[in-house]
Structure formats: C-alpha cells, structure tokens
Enzyme design. Sequence first.
Site, mmCIF file in Angstrom:
data_model
loop_
_atom_site.group_PDB
_atom_site.id
_atom_site.type_symbol
_atom_site.label_atom_id
_atom_site.label_comp_id
_atom_site.label_asym_id
_atom_site.label_seq_id
_atom_site.Cartn_x
_atom_site.Cartn_y
_atom_site.Cartn_z
ATOM 1 N N GLU A 32 0.848 -1.195 0.000
ATOM 2 C CA GLU A 32 0.000 0.000 0.000
ATOM 3 C C GLU A 32 0.880 1.241 0.000
ATOM 4 O O GLU A 32 1.788 1.367 0.812
ATOM 5 C CB GLU A 32 -0.933 -0.005 1.222
ATOM 6 C CG GLU A 32 -1.685 1.285 1.473
ATOM 7 C CD GLU A 32 -2.533 1.743 0.302
ATOM 8 O OE1 GLU A 32 -2.407 2.928 -0.076
ATOM 9 O OE2 GLU A 32 -3.291 0.935 -0.256
ATOM 10 N N LYS A 33 0.588 2.187 -0.911
ATOM 11 C CA LYS A 33 1.439 3.376 -1.027
ATOM 12 C C LYS A 33 1.065 4.459 -0.025
ATOM 13 O O LYS A 33 1.862 5.350 0.276
ATOM 14 C CB LYS A 33 1.370 3.945 -2.442
ATOM 15 C CG LYS A 33 0.024 4.542 -2.829
ATOM 16 C CD LYS A 33 0.080 5.147 -4.223
ATOM 17 C CE LYS A 33 -1.258 5.793 -4.585
ATOM 18 N NZ LYS A 33 -1.234 6.406 -5.923
ATOM 19 N N THR A 44 -9.569 4.396 0.440
ATOM 20 C CA THR A 44 -10.531 5.492 0.280
ATOM 21 C C THR A 44 -11.619 5.440 1.331
ATOM 22 O O THR A 44 -11.948 6.449 1.949
ATOM 23 C CB THR A 44 -11.155 5.432 -1.133
ATOM 24 O OG1 THR A 44 -10.138 5.708 -2.095
ATOM 25 C CG2 THR A 44 -12.273 6.445 -1.284
ATOM 26 N N LYS A 75 -19.587 10.160 6.590
ATOM 27 C CA LYS A 75 -20.665 9.873 7.547
ATOM 28 C C LYS A 75 -20.461 10.641 8.851
ATOM 29 O O LYS A 75 -21.425 11.026 9.515
ATOM 30 C CB LYS A 75 -20.762 8.366 7.825
ATOM 31 C CG LYS A 75 -21.525 7.594 6.756
ATOM 32 C CD LYS A 75 -21.112 7.994 5.387
ATOM 33 C CE LYS A 75 -21.610 7.207 4.236
ATOM 34 N NZ LYS A 75 -20.987 7.665 2.975
ATOM 35 N N GLY A 80 3.609 0.355 -5.475
ATOM 36 C CA GLY A 80 3.904 -0.876 -6.205
ATOM 37 C C GLY A 80 3.489 -0.805 -7.663
ATOM 38 O O GLY A 80 2.630 -0.003 -8.051
ATOM 39 N N THR A 102 -6.258 -1.685 -6.537
ATOM 40 C CA THR A 102 -5.736 -0.323 -6.467
ATOM 41 C C THR A 102 -6.808 0.761 -6.409
ATOM 42 O O THR A 102 -6.502 1.952 -6.376
ATOM 43 C CB THR A 102 -4.773 -0.058 -7.642
ATOM 44 O OG1 THR A 102 -5.322 -0.592 -8.847
ATOM 45 C CG2 THR A 102 -3.429 -0.722 -7.389
ATOM 46 N N GLY A 142 -23.533 16.612 -9.974
ATOM 47 C CA GLY A 142 -23.774 15.180 -9.784
ATOM 48 C C GLY A 142 -24.732 14.937 -8.639
ATOM 49 O O GLY A 142 -24.473 15.338 -7.503
ATOM 50 N N ASP A 193 -13.079 -1.204 -6.391
ATOM 51 C CA ASP A 193 -13.421 -0.164 -7.362
ATOM 52 C C ASP A 193 -12.652 -0.294 -8.667
ATOM 53 O O ASP A 193 -12.997 0.348 -9.656
ATOM 54 C CB ASP A 193 -13.141 1.223 -6.767
ATOM 55 C CG ASP A 193 -14.143 1.612 -5.687
ATOM 56 O OD1 ASP A 193 -15.048 0.810 -5.393
ATOM 57 O OD2 ASP A 193 -14.020 2.723 -5.137
ATOM 58 N N HIS A 204 -42.088 -3.499 18.893
ATOM 59 C CA HIS A 204 -42.849 -2.247 18.861
ATOM 60 C C HIS A 204 -42.473 -1.385 20.055
ATOM 61 O O HIS A 204 -42.366 -1.895 21.166
ATOM 62 C CB HIS A 204 -44.353 -2.559 18.908
ATOM 63 C CG HIS A 204 -45.220 -1.348 19.033
ATOM 64 N ND1 HIS A 204 -45.502 -0.529 17.958
ATOM 65 C CD2 HIS A 204 -45.845 -0.791 20.117
ATOM 66 C CE1 HIS A 204 -46.288 0.467 18.376
ATOM 67 N NE2 HIS A 204 -46.502 0.323 19.677
#
Length: 462
Positions: free
Chosen positions: A38-39, A45, A55, A118, A142, A179, A306, A439
Amino acid sequence: MANDASTVFDLVILGGGSGGYAAALRGAQLGLDVALIEKDKVGGTCLHRGCIPTKALLHAGEIADQARESAQFGVKATFEGIDVPAVHKYKDEVISGLYKGLQGLVASRKVTYIEGEGRLSSPTSVDVNGQRVQGRHVLLATGSVPKSLPGLEIDGDRIISSDHALVLDRVPKSAIILGGGVIGVEFASAWKSFGSDVTIIEGMKHLVPVEDENSSKLLERAFRKRGIKFNLGTFFQKAEYTQDGVKVTLADGKEFEAEVLLVAVGRGPVSQGLGYEEAGVAMDRGYVLVDEYMRTNVPTISAVGDLVPTLQLAHVGFAEGILVAERLAGLKTVPIDYDGVPRVTYCHPEVASVGITEAKAKEIYGADKVVALKYNLAGNGKSKILKTAGEIKLVQVKDGAVVGVHMVGDRMGEQVGEAQLIYNWEALPAEVAQLIHAHPTQNEALGEAHLALAGKPLHSHD
C-alpha cells in the site's frame, strides 16, 4: 518487508483498501502467506477519504439540525454555528481509532505489510521500493479516484473533488454540486445542515438515478422541503471563475453561481501506468475485467473493489476480497449476487435499498407479474416520534418472493439488514409477516409492509 529476495508469497496484494485488506486478513486466517502493498495508508478510500469521514460530517450536520429544531421536542437549545476545526477533529479521531485498529489486525494476522508504491512487473510479481515481491498469485486492488468531466479541471480551490471537500477549512456560503448520485446528495445534505446554500446539477431525470424512481421522488420532495435546490435533466456545459466564485453553465444556457463547485460525477479506476496491460490483463476504460470469481484473463491474477466494474461500495470490496482469499485457499466459493447487496445513501433522509427496482422487475418478469406496495412511515410509531417522513416500498413477483425493498426515511440504513435477508433468502410476504417485529421500532415498518403485502394489514389501509 519480505524476508529475502527468494521469498515467494502465496498471495501478493497491490492495494490496501477495503478489497485488498479484506483479502489479506482472510487469506492469512486461512493459512496463506500474504504480502500487502500500500502506497498510502491501509484502509484506503473508504476509511480515509470516503465512507467514514463523510458519515462523520453527516452526523455532525444531524446534530446541527437537531439543535436548530429542538424546540419542537420541547427542548430549549440554541444553535451558535459550526466550529469547522472541531468538526474535523471529531472526524479525524473516528478515522484514527479505526485506522489503529486495522493496523493492529493486519499485524496480528502476520500479514507482511509493505509501504510503498507498487507496480505489477509480471503475472506473479510486484515491484516496490526497488524490490521485487514474488507471489504464486497476485491480487490487484488499487481502487479509484474522483472523476471529472472533459474540459473541467479540478483545481482544489474553487472547483473541488470530494477529497478536497472533506478537508475544507470553512463552510462554503454557497455551493454548486455537479452530480446527484450518492456522493453529491450526501455532501448537499451535510453542507445544507452546516448552513450552506446548495444547488445540485444532475443530468439525469432524478436524484440518485440508480434507485427506484419512487425513492428518488421522495428524496427530491424532502430536499425541496429542506431548501436544497436542484436542476434535473440537463447536462453540464462549462464552468468558469467569477470575481469571487464559480459560474456553471448548462447545455440549455441556464447559469448558476456559487462560492465553490464540487465535482461529484463518480469515481474512476486507478490502473494507469501500473503495468497491468504489459502483463496481459484485459481492460476496459481503465477497469480490470474479471469473471464471477474475480479472476482476470491471466490465471495468476485476480482483481477486486473499485478497480473492477462492479458496485463501488466498501462492503462489496470486502466480499470480493474474501471470495478471492477463500478461492485461493481451496474453499468452495459462491459468486456474489450484486442485486442482493444492500445500498445506502446517508443523506437526510436516508435512502436504502436491496434487490431490484419495480421498473427492472417488470422488464424481467413482465408488468402483469409484478406487485408493488408502499407503506408510509406516517403509520409507524417510532418514525412519528423521530418526526421523519418516508416510505418502504416492496416489489414482489406475483404470488412469489419479494425481489426489491426500497426505503426512504431517517435511519433507514439501519433497517437494510433485514431487507437483505428477505431478498437473499427469497422470502414470501407471508413468511416475513409471521415474524414478530418489536414495537415501537422503525424495523416494525418492514414487518407492517409485509403484513399488508400478505393481505392482512394491521396499522395500514388501502
């Protein structure tokens, strides 16, 4: 670091976000010798620039709204404003605590963690920090970065991405959000709660356009009530600086001005210049192509998260990473049903869903074979107490299973767990109706909706 140059890991993972670290943790648990590269920071993210910080901001906004509206509950309180540094301190403490916990998990599972940028150097190796890390299998994870549109340059000043928005040192007096998907409506919601004048520009016909149309319309109604403005159905043309802000022009000539423009048009895969094509990995528009078991066309390479063209959700990354680890460990694996993945947009009110929309169901089964039922939260005691409005909509194949659950209202994200079971276990309305729901809870609304769909409504009528 690897013990020596001759070390060959069972699994080398490039990327320590949701998909990568889930694969590392599960793989190590199953006895695989795992290297995780991991860089930046493990967690990716989601933890550092996505799910968790957004959140936290939304919750801070909820507290601000509650302070403003406390009188309606008989509580006298005053709202004095937003202390932006204190909000960031709260947000960063949440991230820091989770990050430390995750680092501890990675260490406890004896995953070899390598910090550095990497690059895939062959179908069985990754180069990082001048060293070649060899593996029997390589997992590409990645992730993604915020996208923009042609001719629209994100400068980090007046035209910003979600990454910039999360560390903004002020509450913008006014904001245009380009968006109306998940990222756009979540920031619109948070900024409105903080006191911004917000306008959303969405080229499609509705906000959150991938959701059931009924959910989109309910959210639009709620946003109008909150004073969040939006322009739908016309696409962006250009943006330019004004004396003290940004002006956005749409394809129909309409113009909007604000202090900042947040570009929230989605996220694109991080794959360029990482050696994927050179290793023979099949790609499409920057995405790595995989089969239902997350295998690429290269036998020793898989990809998740992703980076692949599936749902861009952290929990999807977790599931895909676990699937790869279990497959490599020799366990029997089952492909992910992406329709069965719970989806939540954490704006105010929340939008939550699992399964397919009514329109999709009609397309698959035929209009005459689909039944839809709406249960208004006005009939739910706990929702009344919370003063939230919304609906639960069920989509059923006639005389068959519930194939879609679509919910709008505060805290609906907390109800999507049972909805997921209903869809994934192909439950009939009568089967859910016979379960007793506590309830007064909002969860009870799911039970009431299924009672109505089963033909025996209790606190609802036609």
